[in-house]
Scaffold this active site. Sequence first.
Site, mmCIF file in Angstrom:
data_model
loop_
_atom_site.group_PDB
_atom_site.id
_atom_site.type_symbol
_atom_site.label_atom_id
_atom_site.label_comp_id
_atom_site.label_asym_id
_atom_site.label_seq_id
_atom_site.Cartn_x
_atom_site.Cartn_y
_atom_site.Cartn_z
ATOM 1 N N SER A 1 33.738 29.859 60.450
ATOM 2 C CA SER A 1 33.318 31.025 59.665
ATOM 3 C C SER A 1 32.461 30.520 58.512
ATOM 4 C CB SER A 1 34.534 31.781 59.135
ATOM 5 O OG SER A 1 35.252 32.366 60.198
ATOM 6 N N LYS B 1 31.815 38.669 61.167
ATOM 7 C CA LYS B 1 33.020 37.986 60.687
ATOM 8 C C LYS B 1 33.221 38.232 59.190
ATOM 9 C CE LYS B 1 36.699 35.551 60.434
ATOM 10 N NZ LYS B 1 37.010 34.184 60.833
ATOM 11 N N LYS C 1 36.966 31.274 50.413
ATOM 12 C CA LYS C 1 35.618 30.900 50.863
ATOM 13 C C LYS C 1 34.941 32.085 51.552
ATOM 14 C CE LYS C 1 35.311 29.282 54.799
ATOM 15 N NZ LYS C 1 35.068 29.729 56.192
#
Length: 302
Positions: A102, A177, A245
Amino acid sequence: MAHTPDNTKIGFIGLGIMGAPMARNLLKAGYDVTAYTLEPEKIEEFVKDGGKGAPSIAEAAKDADVVITMVPASPHVEAAVLHEGGVLENLREGGTLIDMSSITPQTSIEVAEAAKAKGIKTLDAPVSGGEAGAIEAVLSIMVGGEQETFDAAKPIFEALGKTIVLCGPAGSGQTVKAANQLIVAVNIQAVAEAVVFLQKSGVDLKAALEVLNGGLAGSTVLTRKKDSILAGNYKPGFKIDLHHKDMGIVTDAARTVGAAVPAGALVAQLVAALRAQGDGGLDHSALVRGVERLSGKNPDAG
């Protein structure tokens, strides 16, 4: 031509919480898999389970038809793929790189452009479903790239997940995502607030979560996380550090395209606060602990 077990050698980079079970599911499906990760003991465990080990990214990639990367963030993908000794230097022309990490959509686009210059096909294919979804091979896989490359890789994806969708050109998988992580984080925060509210109100928390999950408030988050929340077990399936993140990716990407994400921005700050409080290594459902602190309870006080 489809990448089936009888014609495809896979190099797999990254045997973390998600990568390890994914690589093992490829073995179970009959693929020839050579893995590399930073921790030698994880490579040894993979070899014991019937896989092959490599001493470097270069060795994992050089004889492969397809290389899959599953690493924590954009800098790790750049190091593994673009830098000296990386995948693009060692994967054969005509090979396929599938990045299932990701990362930022922009990094995926840069990787795709660099790969194209070397005659290597790419897909960005991040996943959702957490550790349990990886183990059970029921991940949701959102893919960016060319239709022909996607069609060829479909058998690989089918060994790893259940919902597999091509979302658009390079970078599209990462954009979807990012949206996924926005929804999940806001959902977990709502569950966390409800849990602390219910606890403080003195109701039977187990019964309350059961009935909530049967109605419109029900969600995959509640289904997957309610038992561990009830047990106060925040063993990581997906770490707060990683969701921190991802929330950075969401807020940055949304700002770039001019989309407002006010609830997401707030939850990004709550995730960051939880990390600053030392809970970065816990599961993202530990957002409950953050709400407990805000509500005057020490989550470590027993």
